[in-house]
Write a protein that holds these residues in place. Structure first.
Motif, short mmCIF file in Angstrom:
data_model
loop_
_atom_site.label_atom_id
_atom_site.label_comp_id
_atom_site.label_asym_id
_atom_site.label_seq_id
_atom_site.Cartn_x
_atom_site.Cartn_y
_atom_site.Cartn_z
N ARG A 81 0.83 -1.21 0.00
CA ARG A 81 0.00 0.00 0.00
C ARG A 81 0.87 1.25 0.00
O ARG A 81 0.58 2.22 -0.71
CB ARG A 81 -0.91 0.01 1.22
CG ARG A 81 -2.05 -0.95 1.13
CD ARG A 81 -2.92 -0.86 2.36
NE ARG A 81 -3.99 -1.86 2.32
CZ ARG A 81 -4.58 -2.34 3.38
NH1 ARG A 81 -4.24 -1.94 4.59
NH2 ARG A 81 -5.54 -3.23 3.26
N LEU A 82 1.91 1.25 0.81
CA LEU A 82 2.81 2.41 0.87
C LEU A 82 3.49 2.62 -0.48
O LEU A 82 3.58 3.77 -0.96
CB LEU A 82 3.85 2.21 1.97
CG LEU A 82 4.90 3.31 2.10
CD1 LEU A 82 4.24 4.63 2.49
CD2 LEU A 82 5.95 2.91 3.11
N LYS A 84 2.37 1.81 -3.39
CA LYS A 84 1.37 2.31 -4.32
C LYS A 84 1.13 3.80 -4.11
O LYS A 84 1.07 4.58 -5.07
CB LYS A 84 0.06 1.54 -4.16
CG LYS A 84 -1.02 2.00 -5.11
CD LYS A 84 -2.31 1.25 -4.90
CE LYS A 84 -3.38 1.82 -5.83
NZ LYS A 84 -4.70 1.37 -5.50
N LEU A 85 0.99 4.21 -2.86
CA LEU A 85 0.81 5.64 -2.56
C LEU A 85 2.00 6.48 -3.02
O LEU A 85 1.83 7.56 -3.58
CB LEU A 85 0.58 5.84 -1.05
CG LEU A 85 -0.78 5.44 -0.51
CD1 LEU A 85 -0.78 5.53 1.01
CD2 LEU A 85 -1.86 6.32 -1.10
N LEU A 86 3.19 5.98 -2.78
CA LEU A 86 4.39 6.72 -3.20
C LEU A 86 4.49 6.80 -4.71
O LEU A 86 4.94 7.81 -5.26
CB LEU A 86 5.64 6.08 -2.61
CG LEU A 86 5.82 6.26 -1.10
CD1 LEU A 86 7.03 5.46 -0.61
CD2 LEU A 86 5.97 7.72 -0.74
N GLU A 88 1.98 6.84 -6.81
CA GLU A 88 0.94 7.72 -7.32
C GLU A 88 1.14 9.18 -6.92
O GLU A 88 0.52 10.07 -7.50
CB GLU A 88 -0.43 7.24 -6.83
CG GLU A 88 -0.84 5.91 -7.41
CD GLU A 88 -2.12 5.39 -6.78
OE1 GLU A 88 -2.58 5.97 -5.77
OE2 GLU A 88 -2.65 4.38 -7.28
N HIS A 89 1.97 9.42 -5.95
CA HIS A 89 2.16 10.77 -5.43
C HIS A 89 3.01 11.62 -6.39
O HIS A 89 4.08 11.20 -6.82
CB HIS A 89 2.82 10.73 -4.06
CG HIS A 89 3.12 12.09 -3.50
ND1 HIS A 89 2.12 12.96 -3.13
CD2 HIS A 89 4.28 12.74 -3.29
CE1 HIS A 89 2.67 14.07 -2.68
NE2 HIS A 89 3.98 13.96 -2.77
#
Length: 95
Positions: A81-82, A84-86, A88-89
């Motif tokens: 999850r982390l 993926k967030l990084l 997409e950021h």
């Protein structure tokens, strides 16, 4: 950033040593109980207690292993999850 943990494998010698150690301990305990200068019911009680202790130890080892493996799975999901967030950021995107 995708790091897969290396799965450690025990060697055949380590496995053999663990099995041999367990067998020697169990046989030594059985011989000690049989040669004990006590009534038959006392020796039977000690024998049952040893068997109960052995099964409890196996159960405890399995529970500890299962909890550790579950913790690793949760950790891997959180890591995914982390990542993926990084990915997409966009730090240059206007807010």
């Amino acid at each position: 950033m995708n790091e897969t943990p290396v799965r450690q494998q025990n060697t055949a010698a380590y496995y053999g040593q663990a099995v041999a150690s367990f067998a020697v301990a169990l046989v030594a305990t059985a011989v000690g109980i049989l040669r004990l200068d006590a009534d038959t019911w006392v020796r039977a009680f000690l024998g049952i207690a040893v068997l109960y202790l052995v099964t409890s130890a196996f159960t405890l080892a399995k529970v500890v292993r299962d909890r550790q493996e579950a913790g690793q799975l949760v950790s891997r999901v959180d890591q995914a999850r982390l990542e993926k967030l990084l990915a997409e950021h966009d730090p240059f995107e206007k807010l």
